[in-house]
Scaffold this motif. Structure first.
Motif, PDB file in Angstrom:
ATOM      1  N   PHE A  50      14.577  -8.039  60.998  1.00  0.00           N
ATOM      2  CA  PHE A  50      15.087  -6.708  61.330  1.00  0.00           C
ATOM      3  C   PHE A  50      14.532  -5.611  60.422  1.00  0.00           C
ATOM      4  CE2 PHE A  50      18.364  -9.677  62.821  1.00  0.00           C
ATOM      5  CZ  PHE A  50      18.295  -9.383  64.167  1.00  0.00           C
ATOM      6  N   GLY A  51      13.334  -5.803  59.885  1.00  0.00           N
ATOM      7  CA  GLY A  51      12.686  -4.785  59.068  1.00  0.00           C
ATOM      8  C   GLY A  51      12.391  -3.519  59.839  1.00  0.00           C
ATOM      9  N   PHE A  52      12.222  -3.639  61.129  1.00  0.00           N
ATOM     10  CA  PHE A  52      11.963  -2.455  61.953  1.00  0.00           C
ATOM     11  C   PHE A  52      13.212  -1.597  62.084  1.00  0.00           C
ATOM     12  CE2 PHE A  52      13.079  -5.906  64.777  1.00  0.00           C
ATOM     13  CZ  PHE A  52      13.986  -5.347  65.650  1.00  0.00           C
ATOM     14  N   VAL A  53      14.379  -2.139  61.743  1.00  0.00           N
ATOM     15  CA  VAL A  53      15.620  -1.361  61.732  1.00  0.00           C
ATOM     16  C   VAL A  53      15.981  -0.975  60.302  1.00  0.00           C
ATOM     17  CG1 VAL A  53      18.081  -1.429  62.263  1.00  0.00           C
ATOM     18  CG2 VAL A  53      16.460  -2.519  63.801  1.00  0.00           C
ATOM     19  N   ILE A  54      15.862  -1.927  59.386  1.00  0.00           N
ATOM     20  CA  ILE A  54      16.280  -1.720  57.999  1.00  0.00           C
ATOM     21  C   ILE A  54      15.394  -0.697  57.291  1.00  0.00           C
ATOM     22  CG2 ILE A  54      16.515  -2.838  55.750  1.00  0.00           C
ATOM     23  CD1 ILE A  54      17.370  -5.369  57.262  1.00  0.00           C
ATOM     24  N   MET A  55      14.080  -0.781  57.469  1.00  0.00           N
ATOM     25  CA  MET A  55      13.162   0.114  56.758  1.00  0.00           C
ATOM     26  C   MET A  55      13.379   1.587  57.119  1.00  0.00           C
ATOM     27  SD  MET A  55      11.076  -0.359  54.421  1.00  0.00           S
ATOM     28  CE  MET A  55       9.900   0.561  53.494  1.00  0.00           C
ATOM     29  N   PRO A  56      13.436   1.968  58.396  1.00  0.00           N
ATOM     30  CA  PRO A  56      13.722   3.380  58.688  1.00  0.00           C
ATOM     31  C   PRO A  56      15.096   3.807  58.201  1.00  0.00           C
ATOM     32  CG  PRO A  56      12.883   2.285  60.641  1.00  0.00           C
ATOM     33  CD  PRO A  56      13.105   1.234  59.612  1.00  0.00           C
ATOM     34  N   PHE A  57      16.070   2.905  58.283  1.00  0.00           N
ATOM     35  CA  PHE A  57      17.412   3.213  57.792  1.00  0.00           C
ATOM     36  C   PHE A  57      17.387   3.493  56.286  1.00  0.00           C
ATOM     37  CE2 PHE A  57      21.505   1.724  56.044  1.00  0.00           C
ATOM     38  CZ  PHE A  57      22.345   2.629  56.670  1.00  0.00           C
ATOM     39  N   LEU A  58      16.656   2.691  55.518  1.00  0.00           N
ATOM     40  CA  LEU A  58      16.551   2.909  54.075  1.00  0.00           C
ATOM     41  C   LEU A  58      15.863   4.230  53.756  1.00  0.00           C
ATOM     42  CD1 LEU A  58      15.638  -0.640  52.739  1.00  0.00           C
ATOM     43  CD2 LEU A  58      17.790   0.581  52.484  1.00  0.00           C
ATOM     44  N   LEU A  59      14.850   4.585  54.529  1.00  0.00           N
ATOM     45  CA  LEU A  59      14.166   5.858  54.313  1.00  0.00           C
ATOM     46  C   LEU A  59      15.103   7.035  54.587  1.00  0.00           C
ATOM     47  CD1 LEU A  59      10.674   5.111  55.878  1.00  0.00           C
ATOM     48  CD2 LEU A  59      11.200   5.444  53.469  1.00  0.00           C
ATOM     49  N   ILE A  60      15.869   6.954  55.642  1.00  0.00           N
ATOM     50  CA  ILE A  60      16.803   8.030  55.992  1.00  0.00           C
ATOM     51  C   ILE A  60      17.899   8.152  54.939  1.00  0.00           C
ATOM     52  CG2 ILE A  60      18.553   8.739  57.679  1.00  0.00           C
ATOM     53  CD1 ILE A  60      16.677   7.493  59.833  1.00  0.00           C
ATOM     54  N   VAL A  61      18.449   7.034  54.503  1.00  0.00           N
ATOM     55  CA  VAL A  61      19.509   7.060  53.484  1.00  0.00           C
ATOM     56  C   VAL A  61      18.974   7.601  52.161  1.00  0.00           C
ATOM     57  CG1 VAL A  61      21.014   5.587  52.090  1.00  0.00           C
ATOM     58  CG2 VAL A  61      20.913   5.275  54.554  1.00  0.00           C
ATOM     59  N   THR A  62      17.758   7.214  51.791  1.00  0.00           N
ATOM     60  CA  THR A  62      17.152   7.722  50.560  1.00  0.00           C
ATOM     61  C   THR A  62      16.995   9.231  50.628  1.00  0.00           C
ATOM     62  OG1 THR A  62      15.964   5.647  50.222  1.00  0.00           O
ATOM     63  CG2 THR A  62      15.144   7.569  49.046  1.00  0.00           C
ATOM     64  N   TYR A  63      16.570   9.745  51.755  1.00  0.00           N
ATOM     65  CA  TYR A  63      16.434  11.190  51.898  1.00  0.00           C
ATOM     66  C   TYR A  63      17.789  11.892  51.801  1.00  0.00           C
ATOM     67  CZ  TYR A  63      15.649  15.780  53.810  1.00  0.00           C
ATOM     68  OH  TYR A  63      15.637  17.139  53.974  1.00  0.00           O
ATOM     69  N   ILE A  64      18.780  11.365  52.493  1.00  0.00           N
ATOM     70  CA  ILE A  64      20.098  12.011  52.507  1.00  0.00           C
ATOM     71  C   ILE A  64      20.741  11.997  51.125  1.00  0.00           C
ATOM     72  CG2 ILE A  64      22.456  11.777  53.397  1.00  0.00           C
ATOM     73  CD1 ILE A  64      21.182  10.890  56.067  1.00  0.00           C
ATOM     74  N   LYS A  65      20.632  10.878  50.406  1.00  0.00           N
ATOM     75  CA  LYS A  65      21.241  10.768  49.072  1.00  0.00           C
ATOM     76  C   LYS A  65      20.550  11.641  48.030  1.00  0.00           C
ATOM     77  CE  LYS A  65      24.374   7.492  49.560  1.00  0.00           C
ATOM     78  NZ  LYS A  65      25.757   7.648  49.243  1.00  0.00           N
ATOM     79  N   ASN A  66      19.267  11.953  48.236  1.00  0.00           N
ATOM     80  CA  ASN A  66      18.499  12.714  47.250  1.00  0.00           C
ATOM     81  C   ASN A  66      18.168  14.135  47.706  1.00  0.00           C
ATOM     82  OD1 ASN A  66      17.893  10.780  45.004  1.00  0.00           O
ATOM     83  ND2 ASN A  66      17.230   9.583  46.759  1.00  0.00           N
ATOM     84  N   LYS A  67      18.772  14.578  48.779  1.00  0.00           N
ATOM     85  CA  LYS A  67      18.549  15.944  49.265  1.00  0.00           C
ATOM     86  C   LYS A  67      19.251  16.924  48.335  1.00  0.00           C
ATOM     87  CE  LYS A  67      19.664  18.861  53.114  1.00  0.00           C
ATOM     88  NZ  LYS A  67      20.380  18.916  54.372  1.00  0.00           N
ATOM     89  N   CYS A  68      18.501  17.887  47.862  1.00  0.00           N
ATOM     90  CA  CYS A  68      19.028  18.886  46.922  1.00  0.00           C
ATOM     91  C   CYS A  68      18.838  20.274  47.516  1.00  0.00           C
ATOM     92  CB  CYS A  68      18.286  18.768  45.589  1.00  0.00           C
ATOM     93  SG  CYS A  68      18.765  19.990  44.365  1.00  0.00           S
ATOM     94  N   VAL A  69      19.910  21.043  47.505  1.00  0.00           N
ATOM     95  CA  VAL A  69      19.867  22.422  47.978  1.00  0.00           C
ATOM     96  C   VAL A  69      20.337  23.320  46.835  1.00  0.00           C
ATOM     97  CG1 VAL A  69      20.733  24.064  49.672  1.00  0.00           C
ATOM     98  CG2 VAL A  69      20.364  21.690  50.339  1.00  0.00           C
ATOM     99  N   ILE A  70      19.435  24.187  46.384  1.00  0.00           N
ATOM    100  CA  ILE A  70      19.776  25.146  45.332  1.00  0.00           C
ATOM    101  C   ILE A  70      19.959  26.491  46.014  1.00  0.00           C
ATOM    102  CG2 ILE A  70      19.048  26.228  43.186  1.00  0.00           C
ATOM    103  CD1 ILE A  70      17.261  23.773  42.706  1.00  0.00           C
TER     104      ILE A  70
END
Length: 152
Positions: A50-70
């Motif tokens: 299920f890497g085709f599901v897990i990998m995009p999910f990890l990329l999306i979560v990484t972006y959301i957790k590290n999104k910074c708005v100043i």
């Protein structure tokens, strides 16, 4: 003025380059190994299936957790908001040994991190590694200094 940036930009780029290969290999293992039963069962695992599901999910979560708005009110990292009236922001430079360096920039000696302190008691609330490019660090410094001067 509002600055939106991902604090893990280098990590996202690194894994975005690897993601298509992992996803294609994962689909191949799923189809060839499990559905058609042509490959041995020791190659079948959760990530290989299920890497085709897990990998995009990890990329999306990484972006959301590290999104910074100043913005003019404060700094928002992920879902947490840190107003300029209550918190002090600085960018600290640290030096890492070779074994502790991230995979995305092994040959770089000095690394920057965002430090957030509560103004009332000088307690460090957050130390966040900045895995971004030098231009982005300058943009963050400029946005923080402009907004800090507004509140002082």
């Amino acid at each position: 003025m509002s600055l939106k940036i991902c604090l893990a930009k280098k990590v996202l780029i690194f894994y975005s380059v690897l993601a298509p290969f992992i996803m294609i290999g994962s689909l191949y293992n799923l189809i060839d190994g499990l559905i058609l039963q042509k490959s041995p069962t020791y190659r079948i695992g959760l990530f290989s299936l299920f890497g085709f599901v897990i990998m995009p999910f990890l990329l999306i979560v990484t972006y959301i957790k590290n999104k910074c708005v100043i913005s003019g009110d404060g700094v928002q990292i992920g879902k947490m908001m840190y107003p300029f009236s209550d918190y002090d922001f600085s960018i600290r430079e640290k030096e890492l040994a070779f074994k502790d360096r991230p995979l995305t920039s092994l040959f770089k000696k000095r690394y920057d991190e965002l430090v957030i302190k509560r103004i009332s008691n000088n307690e460090i609330i957050l130390e966040k590694d900045l895995d971004v490019f030098e231009r982005d660090i300058e943009n963050i410094k400029n946005a923080l200094s402009i907004n800090k001067n507004r509140w002082n």
